[in-house]
Design a protein around this motif. Structure first.
Motif, PDB file in Angstrom:
ATOM      1  N   MET A   1       0.834  -1.179   0.000  1.00  5.50           N
ATOM      2  CA  MET A   1       0.000   0.000   0.000  1.00  5.50           C
ATOM      3  C   MET A   1       0.880   1.243   0.000  1.00  5.50           C
ATOM      4  N   LYS A   2       0.390   2.304  -0.653  1.00  2.95           N
ATOM      5  CA  LYS A   2       1.072   3.596  -0.655  1.00  2.95           C
ATOM      6  C   LYS A   2       0.143   4.634  -0.038  1.00  2.95           C
ATOM      7  N   ILE A   3       0.729   5.455   0.828  1.00  2.00           N
ATOM      8  CA  ILE A   3       0.002   6.537   1.489  1.00  2.00           C
ATOM      9  C   ILE A   3       0.777   7.829   1.278  1.00  2.00           C
ATOM     10  N   ALA A   4       0.062   8.893   0.924  1.00  2.00           N
ATOM     11  CA  ALA A   4       0.676  10.222   0.833  1.00  2.00           C
ATOM     12  C   ALA A   4       0.541  10.900   2.184  1.00  2.00           C
ATOM     13  N   ILE A   5       1.554  11.644   2.551  1.00  2.00           N
ATOM     14  CA  ILE A   5       1.517  12.411   3.805  1.00  2.00           C
ATOM     15  C   ILE A   5       1.893  13.844   3.498  1.00  2.00           C
ATOM     16  N   GLY A   6       1.256  14.755   4.196  1.00  2.00           N
ATOM     17  CA  GLY A   6       1.559  16.169   4.023  1.00  2.00           C
ATOM     18  C   GLY A   6       1.281  16.918   5.306  1.00  2.00           C
ATOM     19  N   CYS A   7       1.957  18.038   5.461  1.00  2.00           N
ATOM     20  CA  CYS A   7       1.783  18.854   6.654  1.00  2.00           C
ATOM     21  C   CYS A   7       2.218  20.275   6.362  1.00  2.00           C
ATOM     22  N   ASP A   8       1.832  21.177   7.248  1.00  2.00           N
ATOM     23  CA  ASP A   8       2.362  22.534   7.190  1.00  2.00           C
ATOM     24  C   ASP A   8       3.532  22.640   8.165  1.00  2.00           C
ATOM     25  N   HIS A   9       3.989  23.858   8.396  1.00  2.00           N
ATOM     26  CA  HIS A   9       5.144  24.078   9.273  1.00  2.00           C
ATOM     27  C   HIS A   9       4.894  23.663  10.719  1.00  2.00           C
ATOM     28  N   VAL A  10       3.637  23.681  11.161  1.00  2.00           N
ATOM     29  CA  VAL A  10       3.321  23.272  12.534  1.00  2.00           C
ATOM     30  C   VAL A  10       3.265  21.746  12.639  1.00  2.00           C
ATOM     31  N   GLY A  11       2.800  21.105  11.600  1.00  2.00           N
ATOM     32  CA  GLY A  11       2.701  19.650  11.595  1.00  2.00           C
ATOM     33  C   GLY A  11       4.021  18.931  11.385  1.00  2.00           C
ATOM     34  N   ILE A  12       5.033  19.673  10.976  1.00  2.00           N
ATOM     35  CA  ILE A  12       6.338  19.065  10.657  1.00  2.00           C
ATOM     36  C   ILE A  12       6.930  18.306  11.850  1.00  2.00           C
ATOM     37  N   ILE A  13       6.590  18.721  13.046  1.00  2.00           N
ATOM     38  CA  ILE A  13       7.139  18.078  14.244  1.00  2.00           C
ATOM     39  C   ILE A  13       6.620  16.646  14.414  1.00  2.00           C
ATOM     40  N   LEU A  14       5.423  16.372  13.920  1.00  2.00           N
ATOM     41  CA  LEU A  14       4.796  15.064  14.091  1.00  2.00           C
ATOM     42  C   LEU A  14       4.985  14.158  12.870  1.00  2.00           C
ATOM     43  N   LYS A  15       5.229  14.749  11.727  1.00  2.00           N
ATOM     44  CA  LYS A  15       5.298  13.968  10.481  1.00  2.00           C
ATOM     45  C   LYS A  15       6.363  12.860  10.492  1.00  2.00           C
ATOM     46  N   PRO A  16       7.579  13.088  10.983  1.00  2.00           N
ATOM     47  CA  PRO A  16       8.569  12.008  10.967  1.00  2.00           C
ATOM     48  C   PRO A  16       8.134  10.765  11.749  1.00  2.00           C
ATOM     49  N   ALA A  17       7.503  10.954  12.887  1.00  2.00           N
ATOM     50  CA  ALA A  17       7.064   9.805  13.688  1.00  2.00           C
ATOM     51  C   ALA A  17       6.030   8.985  12.932  1.00  2.00           C
ATOM     52  N   ILE A  18       5.117   9.647  12.237  1.00  2.00           N
ATOM     53  CA  ILE A  18       4.080   8.944  11.484  1.00  2.00           C
ATOM     54  C   ILE A  18       4.682   8.265  10.258  1.00  2.00           C
ATOM     55  N   THR A  19       5.572   8.950   9.580  1.00  2.00           N
ATOM     56  CA  THR A  19       6.235   8.375   8.411  1.00  2.00           C
ATOM     57  C   THR A  19       7.007   7.123   8.789  1.00  2.00           C
ATOM     58  N   GLU A  20       7.757   7.185   9.873  1.00  2.00           N
ATOM     59  CA  GLU A  20       8.528   6.021  10.350  1.00  2.00           C
ATOM     60  C   GLU A  20       7.604   4.892  10.780  1.00  2.00           C
ATOM     61  N   HIS A  21       6.516   5.226  11.431  1.00  2.00           N
ATOM     62  CA  HIS A  21       5.542   4.227  11.876  1.00  2.00           C
ATOM     63  C   HIS A  21       4.941   3.494  10.673  1.00  2.00           C
ATOM     64  N   LEU A  22       4.567   4.239   9.658  1.00  2.00           N
ATOM     65  CA  LEU A  22       4.006   3.623   8.451  1.00  2.00           C
ATOM     66  C   LEU A  22       5.038   2.746   7.756  1.00  2.00           C
TER      67      LEU A  22
END
Length: 148
Positions: free
Chosen positions: A1-22
């Motif tokens: 499966m492929k999932i796209a992820i996106g965030c703004d400057h405030v969401g950047i702090i959480l994005k790596p944890a979710i990307t690594e988890h996926l």
């Protein structure tokens, strides 16, 4: 499966944890930005992720901003997107089962990384139940189709 992820400057702090988890779950992640904490506008990333979903580039999308609200509203402007903002796992699960959501949003100022991972896991594990819910999803699509 492929999932796209996106965030703004405030969401950047959480994005790596979710990307690594996926990635740990064997899911390929397509990162649509932002890529640093420089102030930016969440609709840019909402549209990029939403368009990746409706085009079939990816199956699902995940969006992160401060609250999850603005970025989910922006994603829902793309025809064919059913984005939900969730701060707990139960709503994420029901959103897939009853509404066949294809984009999940949450806020980095609202939840932490561990809760976000639980929300993602429940959302991904749930399947659309169809039947009585199918009619409602079709009615949502009809609203989209009739808008100018």
């Amino acid at each position: 499966m492929k999932i796209a992820i996106g965030c703004d400057h405030v969401g950047i702090i959480l994005k790596p944890a979710i990307t690594e988890h996926l990635a740990a779950r064997g899911i390929k992640v397509i990162d649509k930005g932002a890529f640093d904490d420089t102030r930016t506008d969440y609709p840019i990333y909402a549209q990029a992720v939403a368009e990746a979903v409706v085009s079939g580039e990816v199956k699902l999308g995940i969006l992160i901003c401060g609250s999850g609200i603005g970025i989910s509203i922006a994603a829902n402007k793309v025809r064919g997107i059913r984005a939900v903002v969730c701060s707990e796992p139960y709503s994420a699960k029901l959103s897939r089962q009853h509404n066949n959501t294809n984009v999940l949003a949450f806020g980095s100022r609202v939840i932490g990384a561990e809760l976000a991972k639980m929300i993602v896991d429940e959302w991904l594990a749930a399947e659309f139940e169809g039947e009585r819910h199918q009619k409602r999803v079709e009615l949502i699509a009809t609203i989209e189709e009739t808008q100018i």
